[in-house]
Design a protein around this motif. Structure first.
Motif, PDB file in Angstrom:
ATOM      1  N   MET A   1       0.825  -1.194   0.000  1.00  0.00           N
ATOM      2  CA  MET A   1       0.000   0.000   0.000  1.00  0.00           C
ATOM      3  C   MET A   1       0.866   1.254   0.000  1.00  0.00           C
ATOM      4  N   ARG A   2       1.962   1.227   0.749  1.00  0.00           N
ATOM      5  CA  ARG A   2       2.891   2.362   0.761  1.00  0.00           C
ATOM      6  C   ARG A   2       3.486   2.574  -0.633  1.00  0.00           C
ATOM      7  N   CYS A   3       3.883   1.475  -1.270  1.00  0.00           N
ATOM      8  CA  CYS A   3       4.445   1.574  -2.624  1.00  0.00           C
ATOM      9  C   CYS A   3       3.427   2.171  -3.588  1.00  0.00           C
ATOM     10  N   ASN A   4       2.173   1.745  -3.453  1.00  0.00           N
ATOM     11  CA  ASN A   4       1.122   2.266  -4.318  1.00  0.00           C
ATOM     12  C   ASN A   4       0.951   3.769  -4.132  1.00  0.00           C
ATOM     13  N   GLU A   5       0.952   4.204  -2.886  1.00  0.00           N
ATOM     14  CA  GLU A   5       0.764   5.625  -2.604  1.00  0.00           C
ATOM     15  C   GLU A   5       1.895   6.454  -3.199  1.00  0.00           C
ATOM     16  N   GLU A   6       3.118   5.951  -3.086  1.00  0.00           N
ATOM     17  CA  GLU A   6       4.259   6.667  -3.651  1.00  0.00           C
ATOM     18  C   GLU A   6       4.174   6.703  -5.175  1.00  0.00           C
ATOM     19  N   SER A   7       3.790   5.577  -5.782  1.00  0.00           N
ATOM     20  CA  SER A   7       3.682   5.524  -7.238  1.00  0.00           C
ATOM     21  C   SER A   7       2.602   6.477  -7.731  1.00  0.00           C
ATOM     22  N   ARG A   8       1.460   6.511  -7.029  1.00  0.00           N
ATOM     23  CA  ARG A   8       0.368   7.381  -7.446  1.00  0.00           C
ATOM     24  C   ARG A   8       0.775   8.852  -7.360  1.00  0.00           C
ATOM     25  N   ALA A   9       1.526   9.191  -6.331  1.00  0.00           N
ATOM     26  CA  ALA A   9       1.994  10.573  -6.195  1.00  0.00           C
ATOM     27  C   ALA A   9       2.916  10.953  -7.356  1.00  0.00           C
ATOM     28  N   CYS A  10       3.767  10.008  -7.757  1.00  0.00           N
ATOM     29  CA  CYS A  10       4.666  10.269  -8.889  1.00  0.00           C
ATOM     30  C   CYS A  10       3.881  10.432 -10.189  1.00  0.00           C
ATOM     31  N   ILE A  11       2.871   9.583 -10.379  1.00  0.00           N
ATOM     32  CA  ILE A  11       2.047   9.669 -11.582  1.00  0.00           C
ATOM     33  C   ILE A  11       1.309  10.997 -11.618  1.00  0.00           C
ATOM     34  N   ARG A  12       0.733  11.383 -10.486  1.00  0.00           N
ATOM     35  CA  ARG A  12       0.010  12.648 -10.427  1.00  0.00           C
ATOM     36  C   ARG A  12       0.938  13.820 -10.747  1.00  0.00           C
ATOM     37  N   ALA A  13       2.126  13.802 -10.144  1.00  0.00           N
ATOM     38  CA  ALA A  13       3.084  14.883 -10.386  1.00  0.00           C
ATOM     39  C   ALA A  13       3.543  14.905 -11.838  1.00  0.00           C
ATOM     40  N   GLY A  14       3.704  13.724 -12.437  1.00  0.00           N
ATOM     41  CA  GLY A  14       4.161  13.664 -13.819  1.00  0.00           C
ATOM     42  C   GLY A  14       3.116  14.127 -14.816  1.00  0.00           C
ATOM     43  N   LEU A  15       1.825  13.924 -14.500  1.00  0.00           N
ATOM     44  CA  LEU A  15       0.762  14.263 -15.443  1.00  0.00           C
ATOM     45  C   LEU A  15       0.197  15.667 -15.253  1.00  0.00           C
ATOM     46  N   GLU A  16       0.360  16.230 -14.094  1.00  0.00           N
ATOM     47  CA  GLU A  16      -0.224  17.545 -13.816  1.00  0.00           C
ATOM     48  C   GLU A  16       0.201  18.628 -14.810  1.00  0.00           C
ATOM     49  N   PRO A  17       1.483  18.679 -15.222  1.00  0.00           N
ATOM     50  CA  PRO A  17       1.875  19.765 -16.132  1.00  0.00           C
ATOM     51  C   PRO A  17       1.435  19.570 -17.584  1.00  0.00           C
ATOM     52  N   VAL A  18       0.877  18.409 -17.909  1.00  0.00           N
ATOM     53  CA  VAL A  18       0.538  18.114 -19.304  1.00  0.00           C
ATOM     54  C   VAL A  18      -0.511  19.090 -19.823  1.00  0.00           C
ATOM     55  N   ALA A  19      -0.209  19.695 -20.976  1.00  0.00           N
ATOM     56  CA  ALA A  19      -1.123  20.681 -21.546  1.00  0.00           C
ATOM     57  C   ALA A  19      -1.544  20.350 -22.966  1.00  0.00           C
ATOM     58  N   ASP A  20      -0.885  19.382 -23.604  1.00  0.00           N
ATOM     59  CA  ASP A  20      -1.242  19.040 -24.977  1.00  0.00           C
ATOM     60  C   ASP A  20      -0.842  17.597 -25.249  1.00  0.00           C
TER      61      ASP A  20
END
Length: 221
Positions: A74-93
């Motif tokens: 569960m800890r690994c999942n939470e860390e992975s999800r945070a990385c995914i969120r951070a990686g996708l947030e700046p996407v604009a196109d």
């Protein structure tokens, strides 16, 4: 989120700082043992000894070693999800989406290769029903992050197609990583490269405005 993470949480949630620190020592000790001997070598008595806690204290929070492994997952999942969120947030196109997701694939694969605890936990997940449920739920949660990004850059895309494609891309990514670390490195590299190509092709589908069609993001699958 479903109740799966709650079922993977410690038997008794620590409320005092001292208890929280004790649980962290237990989890750290478990990680060290798994890194050295794998999940098969994990023993409750060994965790308690390495963490410097009475065995009774360990059982207060974790009824068995499976509970410890699930908490680490569960800890690994939470860390992975945070990385995914951070990686996708700046996407604009569209170009930004493909670049960001390709980078996430590369980073995730490198993490699996570098961390024996993550690879050992997820390699054995098919033997644990709750871990399998956690995997599906994690793919769904990560798929929603990806779907939200797709909808942001392609407002005309079909919502059902977006949801299905994003969910499938994320779930196949998890499966690919597990397979890639179970085979020789050279073969694993090829598998991840193939998944990367397939995933990016799926995410590069035409929008309704550009193609004049349904707006499906799954055309590349």
């Amino acid at each position: 989120m479903t109740t799966t993470p709650d079922r993977a949480a410690p038997r008794r949630m620590p409320t005092q700082q001292r208890s929280r620190e004790r649980v962290e020592r237990m989890l750290l000790a478990a990680r060290e043992i798994i890194a050295a001997d794998g999940t098969d070598g994990l023993r409750m008595a060994q965790v308690a000894e390495r963490a410097g806690v009475p065995i009774g204290s360990l059982y207060q929070f974790f009824p068995d070693k499976a509970a410890i492994i699930r908490m680490l997952a569960m800890r690994c999942n939470e860390e992975s999800r945070a990385c995914i969120r951070a990686g996708l947030e700046p996407v604009a196109d569209e170009a930004g989406l493909l670049t960001a997701f390709g980078t996430l694939i590369d980073e995730y694969y490198a993490l699996f290769r570098a961390d024996p605890v993550i690879s050992d936990i997820w390699s054995g997940m098919q033997a644990d029903k709750l871990l399998r449920e956690m995997e599906v739920e994690e793919s769904r949660l990560n798929g929603r992050l990806l779907a939200d990004t797709i909808r942001r850059i392609r407002p005309g895309a079909d919502p059902a197609d977006v949801e299905a494609t994003a969910f499938l891309v994320m779930h196949l990514g998890e499966a690919t990583m597990r397979l890639a670390i179970a085979v020789p490195p050279e073969e694993g590299d090829r598998l991840v490269a193939t998944y990367r190509r397939m995933a990016l092709e799926a995410l590069a589908g035409s929008s309704a405005e550009d193609a004049g069609g349904r707006g499906s993001v799954s055309a590349g699958m």
